[in-house]
Structures are given as C-alpha cells and as structure tokens.
Write an enzyme that holds these catalytic residues in place. Structure first.
Site, mmCIF file in Angstrom:
data_model
loop_
_atom_site.group_PDB
_atom_site.id
_atom_site.type_symbol
_atom_site.label_atom_id
_atom_site.label_comp_id
_atom_site.label_asym_id
_atom_site.label_seq_id
_atom_site.Cartn_x
_atom_site.Cartn_y
_atom_site.Cartn_z
ATOM 1 N N TYR A 125 33.265 32.500 44.360
ATOM 2 C CA TYR A 125 32.786 31.093 44.230
ATOM 3 C C TYR A 125 31.533 30.756 44.938
ATOM 4 O O TYR A 125 31.144 29.670 44.938
ATOM 5 C CB TYR A 125 34.060 29.895 44.857
ATOM 6 C CG TYR A 125 35.057 29.687 43.814
ATOM 7 C CD1 TYR A 125 35.075 28.389 43.441
ATOM 8 C CD2 TYR A 125 35.875 30.630 43.396
ATOM 9 C CE1 TYR A 125 35.926 28.017 42.567
ATOM 10 C CE2 TYR A 125 36.862 30.395 42.680
ATOM 11 C CZ TYR A 125 36.879 28.860 41.966
ATOM 12 O OH TYR A 125 37.817 28.480 41.224
ATOM 13 N N LYS A 192 43.655 41.626 47.109
ATOM 14 C CA LYS A 192 43.849 43.096 46.292
ATOM 15 C C LYS A 192 42.988 44.095 46.915
ATOM 16 O O LYS A 192 41.956 44.691 46.382
ATOM 17 C CB LYS A 192 42.902 42.720 44.970
ATOM 18 C CG LYS A 192 43.306 43.691 43.813
ATOM 19 C CD LYS A 192 44.341 43.448 42.720
ATOM 20 C CE LYS A 192 44.550 44.638 41.783
ATOM 21 N NZ LYS A 192 45.609 44.680 41.201
ATOM 22 N N ASP A 225 48.483 40.281 42.266
ATOM 23 C CA ASP A 225 49.377 40.349 41.019
ATOM 24 C C ASP A 225 50.769 40.269 41.120
ATOM 25 O O ASP A 225 51.312 39.583 40.536
ATOM 26 C CB ASP A 225 48.900 41.427 39.967
ATOM 27 C CG ASP A 225 48.450 42.850 40.527
ATOM 28 O OD1 ASP A 225 48.456 42.455 41.967
ATOM 29 O OD2 ASP A 225 48.292 43.780 40.276
ATOM 30 N N ASP A 249 42.624 29.589 44.236
ATOM 31 C CA ASP A 249 42.592 28.646 43.090
ATOM 32 C C ASP A 249 43.508 28.852 41.937
ATOM 33 O O ASP A 249 44.169 27.986 41.580
ATOM 34 C CB ASP A 249 40.842 29.091 42.503
ATOM 35 C CG ASP A 249 40.506 28.312 41.519
ATOM 36 O OD1 ASP A 249 40.914 26.927 41.540
ATOM 37 O OD2 ASP A 249 39.804 28.514 40.648
#
Ligand code: NAD
Length: 358
Positions: A125, A192, A225, A249
């Site tokens: 972002y 991640k 995930d 987000d």
C-alpha cells in the site's frame, strides 16, 4: 463548554442522515462533546473548490479527534481518496476494526468477537510502483538481475512491498497494548513469512520479540491463507489479529462478512496525535435522503471513539442500547430484515429506538 472538542464531518450521500442519529445518541450519553462541524468530500468540492479544505485539516489537527461519515470519491475526478490522504497526512499508522456479532444480525455464525489491528502506512500500500515499459522500470529489472540473478519479464509492472522493523514493532506493540487494555486473551500475528522471508519474515520476527514482553497475553502466528480458512471455519478461536497492511485490508472485509457485512463495521485510524473514527461502508449515494440505511456502523465507530477517550461506561451503554434494538429486531432498517419482509423502519426511527433505551 464540553470536556471534549471533536471535528465532525457529516460526509456525502447517506452521511448526514446517519450522522444525525449518531450525534443524538452521543449527546444522550452526556460525555460532554462540543462538535466542530467541518466540510469534506463532494459538498466541500462544490463550496470551496477542494474536497478537503485547509480549515477541515486544521480542525482535525487542533482537536486530535474526528468522527467522519463516508465521503464520495468520484471516479475519474482527478482527486485521490480523502481517506488515504488523511491517513498519510496525520501518519495514522493503525487501522483498528472490531468485529462483533450482535444477536439479531443475519449471518451464518454464532459467536464472533474479533479485532483486526492493521498496519496502515507501508507494505504494498506504500504506493511505490513502476509502470510497465518505463525507463525506470527497465533499470529496476536490470538491478534485480544483477543483484539476484532473477529475470523479471520486460513487460512487467512492479509494486514494491516495504516492511520495516520500526513500523512492525509499532503496530504489534499497539496490538498487545490494545489486548491488555481491553482484557483480550490472545494476539495472532498474520503473515506469509514462509514465502516472503525478508518482509513478512521480519514482521514475524518482531512479533515474536514483542510478544515475549507480554507474557500475560497468549501469542501465536498464522500464515494468511490458513488464517482466512480458519476464520470462516472457527472464528471463535481468534481474538486480536495483528496484520501487515494488505492482509489486514482483506481479512477486515472477511471479518465484516462474518458479522453481517459492512453495515456493522466501524473503524478507527489512529496515530500519535490524531484519531479519526469512521463507518467502513461508503456513502451509498443511491439511498441519499431516503431515511433508509442502517446507522449502526457509524454508531460503532462512535463507540470506539468513546473507548479511545476513556469513556468506557458511556461506550457500554450505547453498545447495549444498539444490541438490544438489533436483538429485538423490530425497529431496524431493511438490511437487518429477512428478504421479502417489508416491516423495516428508517434510519431515524431506528435511531429513536436506540435513544429510547439510553
Ligand atoms: P457503499 O458502501 O457506499 O454502498 C454499497 C451498498 O452497500 C449500498 O448500495 C447499499 O446497498 C449497502 N450499504 C452501504 N451502507 C449501508 C448502510 N449503512 N445501511 C444499509 N446498507 C448499506 O459502496 P460503494 O457504492 O462502492 O461506494 C459509494 C461511494 O462511497 C464511492 O464514492 C466510494 O468511493 C465511497 N466510499 C467511501 C468510504 C469512506 O468514506 N470511508 C468507504 C467506501 C466507499
């Protein structure tokens, strides 16, 4: 004179209608707020030729507290999202969004009480981007080849993902402090790190370090995930989720889905000196002036503001009144009724029902 001075932005579209209800509710719990009403968005653009007048910015800066209804961002108008601008202007490094399931809301779940603490300044972002086929993009592709031996296709666009130790530490510490203040039992860091070792890996490393300073709060981490799957299967296992910007987000909207949609999601953008509280839905222009939409999200944002001010008792009273009206299911707006049920009331009437319980 009241105890607090708060900048109030009634916003565009449905903004003024939901703002009216929320202001009346806040006045009813008597914490002593003086409103500094300011313009932004479409109305400001028409009146002052800018969607965010200097006067509005100065008011937020002076008061440090702002309650903001949704603002319309006209597509292709040439001006950037005001929300993004405010976040950067006041360095609002935290996006805080609680997601609680109130009985009476239509959803597939039974018990959800989650808080997403999202880093607001960096990650993908940050807005550092290289357009496909530009000279600077070619230079970056050459640099990557020289330093890593990896080949990026010549017709690629590239977005950078900076994640710093400084900002990670600040957001993770906020998550733990929030958990402590609000008697939460667990913090989960989302990442991640198995793939992005130098960005998400750094975030996780910092999270583990900060967690060791809060032995009274349980700490765990989840790969993003897996986190998404776990949240739809067993949301009751989770409590405070601390996330880098992009995962925060996406997971925020997933969590909104668990508790009945954006109509039940209020949030805060918080920095060192300024905090802005807002409904997370948009200005729903098609319903403007129709006395139709649900005021709950802005009311939940106002409740968050009361908590932030240290007015916990008033926050609980307001939340209880809202919860009672929603559970009873009589004086609620269309989105809280079963499809085909025509007994919905308007924004104002739902507001009256909440007020009558205060
Ligand atoms: P939206 O959230 O305004 O509306 C989408 C749909 O959700 C509406 O048509 C309505 O069916 C429903 N909805 C939204 N709020 C509701 C409420 N309180 N009660 C009941 N139903 C509700 O999203 P959009 O149509 O994509 O965006 C409209 C405008 O709002 C755009 O200009 C967008 O840029 C802006 N926006 C602003 C913010 C903000 O100020 N924080 C956030 C999102 C979108």
């Amino acid at each position: 004179m009241g105890k607090y001075r708060v900048t109030l932005i009634p916003g565009d579209g449905i903004g003024p209608e939901i703002t009216e209800v929320v202001v009346r509710c806040l006045e009813a719990v008597k914490v002593g707020i003086d409103w500094d009403v300011k313009s932004a968005g479409e109305e400001a653009l028409e009146k002052y030729g800018t969607p965010l007048p200097e006067d509005t910015i100065a008011s937020i800066e002076r008061n440090g507290l702002c309650l903001k209804a949704p603002l319309t961002t006209p597509v292709g108008s040439g001006y950037r999202s005001i929300n993004v601008y405010l976040r950067q202007r006041f360095k609002l490094y935290v996006c805080l969004r609680p997601f609680k399931l109130y009985p009476g809301v239509r959803t597939r779940f039974e018990k959800v009480d989650l808080v997403v603490v999202r880093e607001n300044m960096e990650d993908l972002y940050a807005g550092i981007e290289y357009r496909c086929q530009q000279p600077e993009t070619r230079r970056l592709i050459d640099f990557v080849r020289e330093t890593t031996g990896q080949e990026i296709l010549a017709d690629s666009g590239i977005s950078l993902k900076p994640i710093s130790e400084t900002n990670s530490e600040r957001i993770i510490r906020f998550g733990f402090e929030y958990a402590l203040r609000n008697r939460r039992r667990k913090v989960t860091a989302v990442h991640k790190a198995n793939i992005m070792k130098y960005t998400d890996g750094l975030f996780l490393e910092v999270a583990r370090r900060v967690a060791s300073q809060y032995p009274q709060i349980e700490f765990e981490d989840r790969i993003v995930d897996n986190m998404a799957m776990q949240l739809v299967q067993k949301p009751e296992l989770y409590d405070v989720l601390v996330c880098p910007n992009l995962y925060g987000d996406i997971l925020s909207d997933l969590c909104a889905g668990l508790v009945g949609g954006l109509g039940f999601s209020g949030g805060a953008n918080i920095g060192e000196d300024v905090a802005i509280f807002e409904a997370t839905h948009g200005s729903a222009p098609k319903y403007k002036g129709q006395n139709k939409v649900n005021p709950s999200a802005l009311l939940l944002a106002a409740i968050l503001m009361l908590e932030y001010m240290g007015e916990a008792a008033a926050a609980r009273r307001l939340e209880q009144a809202l919860a009672d009206v929603v559970r009873e299911g009589k004086y609620v707006t269309y989105d809280l009724k079963e499809p085909g049920d025509s007994s919905a009331v308007g924004t104002r009437e739902m507001g009256e029902a909440i007020l009558s319980r205060l």
